[in-house]
Design an enzyme around this catalytic site. Structure first.
Site, PDB file in Angstrom:
ATOM      1  N   ARG A  67      33.220  34.834  43.223  1.00  0.00           N
ATOM      2  CA  ARG A  67      32.704  35.812  41.820  1.00  0.00           C
ATOM      3  C   ARG A  67      31.516  35.542  41.549  1.00  0.00           C
ATOM      4  O   ARG A  67      30.700  36.425  41.178  1.00  0.00           O
ATOM      5  CB  ARG A  67      34.068  35.427  40.893  1.00  0.00           C
ATOM      6  CG  ARG A  67      33.776  36.456  39.652  1.00  0.00           C
ATOM      7  CD  ARG A  67      34.768  36.261  38.538  1.00  0.00           C
ATOM      8  NE  ARG A  67      34.584  36.921  37.456  1.00  0.00           N
ATOM      9  CZ  ARG A  67      34.481  36.459  36.416  1.00  0.00           C
ATOM     10  NH1 ARG A  67      34.518  35.202  36.054  1.00  0.00           N
ATOM     11  NH2 ARG A  67      34.457  37.554  35.345  1.00  0.00           N
ATOM     12  N   HIS A  99      28.704  38.708  41.482  1.00  0.00           N
ATOM     13  CA  HIS A  99      28.004  38.814  40.076  1.00  0.00           C
ATOM     14  C   HIS A  99      26.526  38.842  40.247  1.00  0.00           C
ATOM     15  O   HIS A  99      25.635  39.539  39.383  1.00  0.00           O
ATOM     16  CB  HIS A  99      28.495  37.910  39.000  1.00  0.00           C
ATOM     17  CG  HIS A  99      29.879  38.548  38.645  1.00  0.00           C
ATOM     18  ND1 HIS A  99      30.070  38.556  37.056  1.00  0.00           N
ATOM     19  CD2 HIS A  99      30.850  39.022  39.197  1.00  0.00           C
ATOM     20  CE1 HIS A  99      31.419  38.921  36.907  1.00  0.00           C
ATOM     21  NE2 HIS A  99      31.919  39.533  38.294  1.00  0.00           N
ATOM     22  N   ASN A 136      30.171  37.433  32.256  1.00  0.00           N
ATOM     23  CA  ASN A 136      29.804  36.213  32.852  1.00  0.00           C
ATOM     24  C   ASN A 136      30.245  35.023  32.128  1.00  0.00           C
ATOM     25  O   ASN A 136      30.145  33.991  32.486  1.00  0.00           O
ATOM     26  CB  ASN A 136      28.636  36.181  33.124  1.00  0.00           C
ATOM     27  CG  ASN A 136      28.092  37.078  34.464  1.00  0.00           C
ATOM     28  OD1 ASN A 136      29.061  37.727  35.264  1.00  0.00           O
ATOM     29  ND2 ASN A 136      26.848  37.473  34.770  1.00  0.00           N
ATOM     30  N   HIS A 170      39.894  39.582  45.616  1.00  0.00           N
ATOM     31  CA  HIS A 170      40.810  39.101  44.556  1.00  0.00           C
ATOM     32  C   HIS A 170      41.994  38.089  45.029  1.00  0.00           C
ATOM     33  O   HIS A 170      42.973  37.941  44.241  1.00  0.00           O
ATOM     34  CB  HIS A 170      41.385  40.576  43.752  1.00  0.00           C
ATOM     35  CG  HIS A 170      40.303  41.064  43.019  1.00  0.00           C
ATOM     36  ND1 HIS A 170      40.330  42.242  42.454  1.00  0.00           N
ATOM     37  CD2 HIS A 170      38.941  40.615  42.512  1.00  0.00           C
ATOM     38  CE1 HIS A 170      39.371  42.345  41.568  1.00  0.00           C
ATOM     39  NE2 HIS A 170      38.406  41.472  41.875  1.00  0.00           N
ATOM     40  N   ASP A 224      44.008  35.382  52.191  1.00  0.00           N
ATOM     41  CA  ASP A 224      45.080  36.206  52.992  1.00  0.00           C
ATOM     42  C   ASP A 224      45.077  37.527  52.567  1.00  0.00           C
ATOM     43  O   ASP A 224      44.320  37.897  51.715  1.00  0.00           O
ATOM     44  CB  ASP A 224      46.313  35.423  52.707  1.00  0.00           C
ATOM     45  CG  ASP A 224      47.064  35.228  51.520  1.00  0.00           C
ATOM     46  OD1 ASP A 224      46.710  36.238  50.711  1.00  0.00           O
ATOM     47  OD2 ASP A 224      47.802  34.343  51.441  1.00  0.00           O
TER      48      ASP A 224
END
Length: 329
Positions: free
Chosen positions: A71, A75, A103, A200, A260
């Site tokens: 992440r 960002h 953030n 995600h 996965d």
């Protein structure tokens, strides 16, 4: 921040198995901004090795590190290109990206600090913080059971970091049109959008990131009707109205520390956590890709690698190699 730094944050001057994809990097072995997979071959040949060890060590103590690093890299790249600006600390006069509202929940900056320290001991002043972050994000995926790839390197570190710029980041509440615009403005396609959304598969989200879907969704419905009812009910139990538990939230999928394609399987069943996740089903092309990746883990991994290389190669305005990733030189 070091006392007396010339930083103005506007900075004018002043154990999973690794799955390797053999990629034919036509046009990607040497990219714009002089990026090259062999950039440090002569100047710091063991850089990647020590960065990987730093990520491994951190993961052994904290299984949230992989999602945090992935992440963080995303960002970083979506603000000014991949220039390590997300790593800079705020000063008394200027608030940096890492302290912008989207953030605040970023963490594991210490992993990049430790990797930088180890690299500096080998090759002082050679490897940029931006490259370390890109490599650490790759390692985070690979060490979580995902694919690995050759990261094009040669990024320079930027001197500009403004919290106000974090408004440019795509929000978890975005609909498809909004998130697509955010990606297309950076030269990324619908394929990239869907593949990178697959990131995600790792991590956890606080209630605030998806409360718009389970409380006062619109004038007539409390819960987003596109959500699987049992999934919505479980989220309501975890994140009730007027929730006061700051750490409350949900994992992004049912295998949150394993890279996965489970994320896509859940999205297809109405169990995507964010509005931006469920929005993938509102566009025919994106919906077809969700189905494709849900049905083939191999197809997802291949697409993710290709999209990560494109995203991590977004041109930044870097001009230096920092000695401390939190402070400009």
């Amino acid at each position: 921040m070091r006392s007396g730094s010339l930083l103005t944050i506007e900075m004018r001057s002043s154990g999973a198995a690794l799955i390797c994809w053999v990629l034919v990097l036509c046009g990607l072995s040497h990219l714009g901004n002089s990026l090259s997979v062999n950039y440090y071959k002569k100047t710091c040949p063991k850089a990647e090795e020590v960065i990987t060890e730093s990520v491994k060590l951190a993961m052994a103590n904290d299984n949230t590190v992989p999602a945090a690093l992935l992440r963080m890299h995303f960002h970083d790249c979506f603000i000014r290109g991949c220039d390590g600006s997300v790593l800079l600390n705020s000063t008394k006069k200027h608030t940096a990206e890492k302290d912008g509202p989207p953030n605040i929940s970023l963490h594991a900056f210490y992993v990049i600090d430790n990797a930088k320290k180890a690299v500096e001991e080998l090759c002082p002043g050679v490897v940029s913080c931006a490259d370390i972050l890109a490599l650490a994000a790759r390692d985070a995926v690979a060490l979580s059971g995902g694919p690995t790839w050759d990261v094009p390197k040669g990024r320079k570190d930027g001197r500009i970091s403004k919290a106000s710029d974090t408004r440019q980041l795509p929000s978890p509440t975005f609909n498809f049109s909004q998130v697509h615009q955010s990606f297309s403005q950076r030269g990324l396609s619908v394929e990239d959008l869907v593949a990178l959304s697959g990131g995600h598969t790792l991590g956890f989200a606080h209630c605030s990131s998806f409360q718009n879907r389970i409380h006062n969704f619109d004038a007539t419905q409390n819960v987003d009707p596109s959500m699987n009812p049992s999934f919505a009910a479980s989220l309501l139990r975890t994140c009730p109205a007027h929730n006061k538990v700051k750490a409350a939230g949900s994992t992004m999928d049912t295998t949150p520390v394993t890279f996965d394609n489970v994320y896509f399987k859940l999205v297809g069943k109405g169990k995507g956590l964010f509005s931006s996740d469920s929005a993938l089903l509102t566009n025919p092309k994106a919906k077809a890709l969700v189905s494709k990746f849900a049905g083939s883990d191999e197809a997802f991994r291949k697409a993710f690698v290709e999209s990560m290389i494109r995203m991590s190669s977004l041109s930044g305005g870097g001009v230096e190699v920092r000695l401390d990733c939190r402070v400009v030189r």
